[in-house]
Design a protein around this motif. Structure first.
Motif, mmCIF file in Angstrom:
data_model
loop_
_atom_site.group_PDB
_atom_site.id
_atom_site.type_symbol
_atom_site.label_atom_id
_atom_site.label_comp_id
_atom_site.label_asym_id
_atom_site.label_seq_id
_atom_site.Cartn_x
_atom_site.Cartn_y
_atom_site.Cartn_z
ATOM 1 N N THR A 87 89.186 63.390 -84.669
ATOM 2 C CA THR A 87 87.982 64.085 -83.921
ATOM 3 C C THR A 87 87.353 64.843 -84.822
ATOM 4 O O THR A 87 86.075 64.483 -85.538
ATOM 5 N N SER A 88 87.840 66.174 -85.332
ATOM 6 C CA SER A 88 87.026 66.943 -86.217
ATOM 7 C C SER A 88 87.195 66.598 -87.545
ATOM 8 O O SER A 88 86.073 67.007 -88.250
ATOM 9 N N GLN B 60 84.585 71.479 -83.506
ATOM 10 C CA GLN B 60 83.734 70.802 -84.278
ATOM 11 C C GLN B 60 82.442 71.598 -84.608
ATOM 12 O O GLN B 60 82.350 71.455 -85.927
ATOM 13 N N TRP C 152 81.505 72.344 -88.689
ATOM 14 C CA TRP C 152 80.189 71.952 -89.272
ATOM 15 C C TRP C 152 79.805 73.034 -90.053
ATOM 16 O O TRP C 152 78.970 73.014 -91.225
ATOM 17 N N SER D 107 84.058 63.880 -87.721
ATOM 18 C CA SER D 107 82.532 64.467 -87.698
ATOM 19 C C SER D 107 82.465 64.975 -88.867
ATOM 20 O O SER D 107 81.223 65.126 -89.226
ATOM 21 N N PRO E 28 77.545 62.777 -84.357
ATOM 22 C CA PRO E 28 78.537 63.498 -84.073
ATOM 23 C C PRO E 28 78.336 64.427 -82.585
ATOM 24 O O PRO E 28 79.297 64.698 -82.014
#
Length: 385
Positions: free
Chosen positions: A177-178, A27, A31, A181, A342
Motif C-alpha cells: 500500500t504505502s 500514505q 508522501w 504509492s 495514488p
C-alpha cells in the motif's frame, strides 16, 4: 463485522488488520516524507542520470513484479513522453523468461527496479541478467528496504544508485500500500522535467489532498464493503489501466481470492469482458483527469447504469459535473493521471481492507497457510544462454 474507520487501530488489531489499516492511512505522511528524501537526494540523482534521458539511443526499462510491475506501467508512458530516450515498462517476470525480446547488448540501458522488500528472486536475478548481457548498463533501485538484496548489492558500485523510500513505507502487512504509492511518486518525481522545487511541491500538495480523501471516503467505503458483491471490476484508461489492475489485485489478495476481481479499460470492456457482469457485480470506474478520456468513461458509465445488469456502478476520481450518487470524488490538483493515481488508489485499498474483514479474514495475513507469501518464494532462476 461493522465497518471500522482506518483510525480505529484497536478495532483493526482485533480484526487482524492493524498493519494494513495503518499503512493505508499513513500514505499522505509518507508522501510528505518522500519530499524531504528527494530534496536531499536530488543532486546525487541528477549526477547519476546526467544527460542520458536526452539521448535517443538510451533505453530505460522500468521493472518490478506484481504490484511493483504495475508501478512501472503507471509511470512509463508519462516519463517516455517527456524525453528523447526510450522508456518502457517490462515486468521482471517477462524479462527473465524472454530477455532477447527486451535487451540489446550494444544499447545503453538504465534498469529502474521497484521493490518493497528488494529481495524478490526475480528482482535480484534481473539486475544480474542485465549486468551480464548489456555492455553499458546502469541501475537505479527504488526500494523501501535498506536491508534488502537490491540495496545491499548496489552498495559501493559506480553503476548503481539506490533510492530508499521513507523507512515506514516498507509495509509490514501482506499487501503493498504505502510502499507502492511512495515508489510511484518517487519515480515520477525523479524523471520529471519540471524544476525540482516544483516536483517536491507536488508531493506536498498531493499529501494534503490524500488526507482529505481518506477522511471523506472512509466511512462510505466501509459501508460499501458490507454488500456481498462476489465480483468487482475496476476500469481505467491510459496509465490508469495499470491502476485498475493494481486495484483488482488488492481485492484478490486481501480476500484470498474469495472475491473475483478483474480489470480492463472502458473501451476494451465492451469487447467480451462485459459478459462477466451479473447481479453480484460491483463496477468501479477510475476516472481520468483528461477531458477526452472522461467522455469515453462517461459513455460506458451511462451504458452500464442503463443496462441495470451490475449490482452497482460507481466512479472514483476528480470532481466534475458528471458525478452521480455514490461516486467517490475529490477536488484534485491539475496534474497528469499518473500523479493523481495514488489519490484514487486510496479507495480500492480501503475497500479491499474492509471487504476482507467483512468476510471474516485477517487482512494483515490473508494466507495463514503460507500458500502465498509477502515476499515471493519457490522461484527457481534458470540460466540464460
Amino acid at each position: 463485522m461493522d465497518a471500522s474507520l482506518l483510525s480505529d487501530l484497536p478495532a483493526w488489531q482485533r480484526l487482524g488488520g492493524a498493519h494494513t489499516a495503518e499503512e493505508i492511512a499513513q500514505q499522505p505522511s509518507m508522501w510528505t516524507a518522500l519530499a524531504d528524501v528527494l530534496d536531499t537526494a536530488r543532486a546525487r540523482l541528477d549526477a547519476f542520470l546526467g544527460d542520458r534521458l536526452r539521448d535517443p539511443g538510451q533505453l530505460v526499462i522500468l521493472t518490478g513484479a506484481g504490484s511493483s510491475g504495475f508501478i512501472a506501467e503507471m509511470v512509463a508512458d508519462q516519463i517516455n513522453a517527456q524525453w528523447p530516450a526510450e522508456v518502457r515498462a517490462v515486468h521482471t517476470t517477462s524479462l527473465l523468461t524472454h530477455p532477447a525480446l527486451y535487451l540489446r547488448g550494444d544499447r545503453p540501458t538504465l534498469l529502474v527496479s521497484f521493490g518493497r522488500s528488494g529481495s524478490s528472486p526475480e528482482s535480484v536475478a534481473v539486475v544480474e541478467l542485465v549486468r551480464d548481457q548489456v555492455a553499458d548498463a546502469r541501475f537505479l533501485d527504488i526500494t523501501c528496504n535498506a536491508e534488502g538484496e537490491l540495496a545491499k548489492r548496489g552498495q559501493g558500485r559506480n553503476d548503481t544508485l539506490s533510492l530508499l523510500m521513507p523507512a515506514a513505507s516498507c509495509d509490514r502487512a501482506f499487501a503493498m500500500t504505502s510502499s507502492l504509492s511512495s515508489m510511484l511518486l518517487a519515480a515520477l518525481s525523479v524523471f520529471d522535467r519540471a524544476p525540482w522545487p516544483q516536483r517536491v511541491q507536488r508531493l506536498l500538495d498531493l499529501a494534503g489532498h490524500g488526507e482529505r480523501a481518506l477522511q471523506g471516503w472512509d466511512a462510505a467505503v466501509g459501508g460499501l464493503a458490507q454488500a456481498a458483491y462476489t465480483r468487482v471490476i475496476y476500469l481505467g484508461s491510459g496509465p490508469l489501466e495499470a491502476l485498475a489492475r493494481e486495484a483488482a489485485l488488492k481485492v484478490l489478495e486481501l480476500t484470498g481470492g474469495r472475491v473475483l476481481a478483474l480489470a480492463n479499460t472502458p473501451l476494451g470492456f465492451r469487447h467480451g469482458p462485459k459478459s462477466t457482469l451479473n447481479g453480484d457485480t460491483l463496477v468501479v470506474m477510475l476516472r481520468s483527469a483528461q477531458a477526452l478520456s472522461r467522455r469515453y468513461e462517461q459513455d460506458l458509465l451511462d451504458e452500464l447504469r442503463g443496462d441495470g445488469i451490475a449490482a452497482r456502478v460507481i466512479s472514483v476520481g476528480p470532481d466534475g459535473s458528471d458525478r452521480a450518487d455514490g461516486d467517490f470524488v475529490l477536488a484534485a490538483p491539475a496534474l497528469p493521471d499518473p500523479w493523481l493515481a495514488p489519490l484514487w488508489l486510496l479507495m480500492p485499498q480501503c475497500y479491499a481492507l474492509q471487504r476482507s474483514a467483512a468476510l471474516g479474514m485477517t487482512p494483515d495475513n490473508p494466507f495463514p497457510d503460507g500458500t502465498v507469501n509477502r515476499v515471493v518464494q519457490g522461484v527457481t532462476i534458470h540460466p540464460h544462454g
